[in-house]
Design an enzyme around this catalytic site. Sequence first.
Site, PDB file in Angstrom:
ATOM      1  N   HIS A 187     -46.772  23.826  -6.157  1.00  0.00           N
ATOM      2  CA  HIS A 187     -45.071  23.363  -4.941  1.00  0.00           C
ATOM      3  C   HIS A 187     -45.438  23.008  -3.748  1.00  0.00           C
ATOM      4  O   HIS A 187     -44.689  22.289  -3.489  1.00  0.00           O
ATOM      5  CB  HIS A 187     -44.951  24.710  -5.226  1.00  0.00           C
ATOM      6  N   LYS A 191     -32.518  14.391   2.735  1.00  0.00           N
ATOM      7  CA  LYS A 191     -33.526  14.697   1.270  1.00  0.00           C
ATOM      8  C   LYS A 191     -32.966  15.310   0.437  1.00  0.00           C
ATOM      9  O   LYS A 191     -32.037  16.305   0.291  1.00  0.00           O
ATOM     10  CB  LYS A 191     -34.696  15.528   1.700  1.00  0.00           C
ATOM     11  N   HIS A 230     -34.412  24.134  -5.736  1.00  0.00           N
ATOM     12  CA  HIS A 230     -34.607  25.497  -6.051  1.00  0.00           C
ATOM     13  C   HIS A 230     -34.241  26.019  -7.212  1.00  0.00           C
ATOM     14  O   HIS A 230     -33.442  27.332  -7.487  1.00  0.00           O
ATOM     15  CB  HIS A 230     -33.511  26.477  -4.722  1.00  0.00           C
ATOM     16  N   ASN A 231     -35.079  25.762  -7.913  1.00  0.00           N
ATOM     17  CA  ASN A 231     -34.637  26.127  -9.626  1.00  0.00           C
ATOM     18  C   ASN A 231     -34.928  27.727  -9.407  1.00  0.00           C
ATOM     19  O   ASN A 231     -34.009  28.673  -9.957  1.00  0.00           O
ATOM     20  CB  ASN A 231     -35.108  25.323 -10.423  1.00  0.00           C
ATOM     21  N   HIS A 232     -35.917  27.493  -9.682  1.00  0.00           N
ATOM     22  CA  HIS A 232     -36.904  29.090 -10.182  1.00  0.00           C
ATOM     23  C   HIS A 232     -36.132  30.363  -9.214  1.00  0.00           C
ATOM     24  O   HIS A 232     -35.813  31.784 -10.354  1.00  0.00           O
ATOM     25  CB  HIS A 232     -38.162  29.765  -9.754  1.00  0.00           C
ATOM     26  N   SER A 289     -39.436  34.380   4.925  1.00  0.00           N
ATOM     27  CA  SER A 289     -38.423  34.845   5.125  1.00  0.00           C
ATOM     28  C   SER A 289     -37.743  33.443   6.069  1.00  0.00           C
ATOM     29  O   SER A 289     -38.421  32.771   6.550  1.00  0.00           O
ATOM     30  CB  SER A 289     -38.864  35.942   6.661  1.00  0.00           C
ATOM     31  N   GLY A 308     -38.678  12.883  -1.536  1.00  0.00           N
ATOM     32  CA  GLY A 308     -38.133  13.612  -2.463  1.00  0.00           C
ATOM     33  C   GLY A 308     -39.129  14.887  -3.014  1.00  0.00           C
ATOM     34  O   GLY A 308     -39.567  16.201  -2.168  1.00  0.00           O
TER      35      GLY A 308
END
Length: 786
Positions: free
Chosen positions: A65, A107, A111-113, A331, A580
């Site tokens: 990531h 941009k 936040h798929n997972h 956070s 990206g």
Amino acid sequence: MAETQALPQFPDVAAGAVPEGTPPGVENAVALGLTREEYALVAEKMEREPTQVELAMFSLMWSEHCSYKHSKKLLGTLPTKGPDLVLGPGENAGAVQAANGWIAAFKVESHNHPSAVEPFQGAATGVGGILRDIFALGARPVAVMDALRFGEPEDSERSRFLLDGAVSGIGHYGNLIGVPNIGGDVYFEGPYETNCLVNAMAIGLVRKETLTLSAAEGVGNVVVLFGASTGRDGIGGASVLASAELGEDDASKRPTVQVGDPFEEKKVMECSLELLERGLIVSLQDLGAAGLTSSASEMASKGEVGLDLDVSLVPLREAGLEPFEVMVSESQERMLCVVEPHMVDEVLAVTEKWEVYGAPIGLVTDSRRFRVFDEGTLVGDMPVPALVDDCPLYDLHPEKPSESLYPAPPKRLADDATPGVVLRTLLGSPNLADRTPLFQQYDQIVQSRTVRRPGEAGAAVLAIPEADASLAPADIAAGALGAAPGAAGQEPGADGPRPAIAASIDGSGRRVAADPYNGTIWNVLECAANLATVGARPLGLTNNLNFGNPEKPAIAWQLTEAIRGLGDACRAMDTPVVGGNVSLYNEGTTGPIYPTPVVGMVGELPDATKTAPLGFARAGDRIAIVGRSRPQLEVSELAKLRGLPIPDGLPAWDIAEARTTIEAVRDAVRRGDLSSATDVAEGGIATAIAESAIAGGIGAQIDAGDGTSDAATEAAWHLLFGEAPGLFVVSGSAEALARLEEHTGVDVIGIVGGDRVQIHVAGVAIDEPVDGLGAVWRGGLAPFFP
């Protein structure tokens, strides 16, 4: 007089001193996502085994990531230069020059997972994160868009749950912070059943003198953390959640999903923009994935400096956090800035004004090392280059699969269905149906800048303020911007010529699954075509590459070919990639997702009053197909409804020809020649005609040739329901279409009028009432948004 804030003090620790703590060892490193070989390389660069704090930080910075270790080499092949480019890849967001002296920053990120595990918070914090990327540059966010992918909602309770949660989260965050959601796309396909996709794009406006970079500068300058307090939410998000495949124990990963607070973000945004407007800070970076570890180390790397931080100075929302927890917490709603010592008190006064925490937690040094202290005790000491830049980059081993990775979709339409039934079924299918039930969850016109709302045109359009206008909320509320053409019920044209920007986001996964190279080219061309329908010229492109596990040869082939197609399309369109995101390991128990390179474009148009609507506008106007591409049925929405498998390959598109058509349509819109314009997308030409009739509330009579042979009938089906890039359905006067034909292929096929859609092409005939088609189209998604 306010009390002067004491600046951080750090002990004089001898070079090479070993931080306190027992090294956790290689097994713990593997549990955190590092390979054994990577752990050995960390120890080599550290000249010792890492401590707990150091290992936690390396596991995040060397995660997929954060490091892009399986895609970075490929991304280096993309074109990143252009005449309108202001900022390219490497900063919080890309930026291009817009009108009236304004710069547009934009941009897209995924936040798929997190959304697959906890859809509401996962999607909400995705919006929050992309907004922070925008205002970290000094740009005020003026719009959000999103690209969403889910499993089939008719068949899957899980897909309906994820859809409801993600859309609610996006609306919750964006609506409360006061940023309009101006559109996007949503598609439903079986391969997204386990692993949904939530890609959020944000756009902001900034003047050049306020544009701020993220590099830490100035030895002796102070590092100030401001915003929300720090807790345990999100710990492990970048390594445990975002860099691994999803499985059956997803519920156990919920603690790694961040929790967002849009009210806090609003305060942090206004605080950040005031600090930058007043010139009180040197640089600014948001805290996203990997939290304080990533933001601080990347600032140090870009500035070629070192940093000393003390975790005991970080405001906490709960007692007892270990030093490593403070460093890796994700956070939300937090920012990190570098401040000259004499400015610290003013900076903290601004944070107090906006009622957010502000704390000096560190200093900029010349050591090129990142040292972490806890109440003066050294707990981590790492070379900045090793942490940020020295993660090994891997070569992929692509291999085209011998057979499709994806099963055929369920059959929902009989092979012998009549053309009218086919058209109604397409219009009512979740992938083509009216998106209004979804878009109604979002505030589309807050900030009074929206010229074309979602569904009114092929792309969203935002008015550009005057050169001396203020973007502060109080000034907007007082009408300092003036009314945007078409905003708040005003008809376009009432304000006269006014420059604007347009935005679109697109990315079919099914096309790319059939042919990663040509499918990705198609996605880029479709996004540019959307801009052309409102008269916009692309200024830059951002992308979100959503793929499965790149360590598998078939996925590596998809990724490699898609990036090659993206680069070739952008070069052919003279459109630079401004930045990206890459999201890999999007796989679940049923296999990988469709390879889904989502592309977002921002373009400029000189006069927002001349944007062409989607709907037919005048009875008697001629209707024409524009473009020379040949529609294909094999990967179409009709093929999906018939339950046909994905084909092996797509035609090689003529990008130069498609560009010529796109530019010709764009120029015709700018001249005000066209009454309506839409690109031909899912469902083909027949669907585009029907949607234009529904949007305009007026019918169409189409006659495109006779013929009763089997070959003529087959050709008619391809023409009406096939799909290809670089095709448009437009309406206008005969004279306007003749001018358009001077520049590209134009085939006049009919006339606007009546209350029915009547199509006759060879042996294929459709005769349906506009109201009936509209009812089917509007009812497709409505059951999923009660």
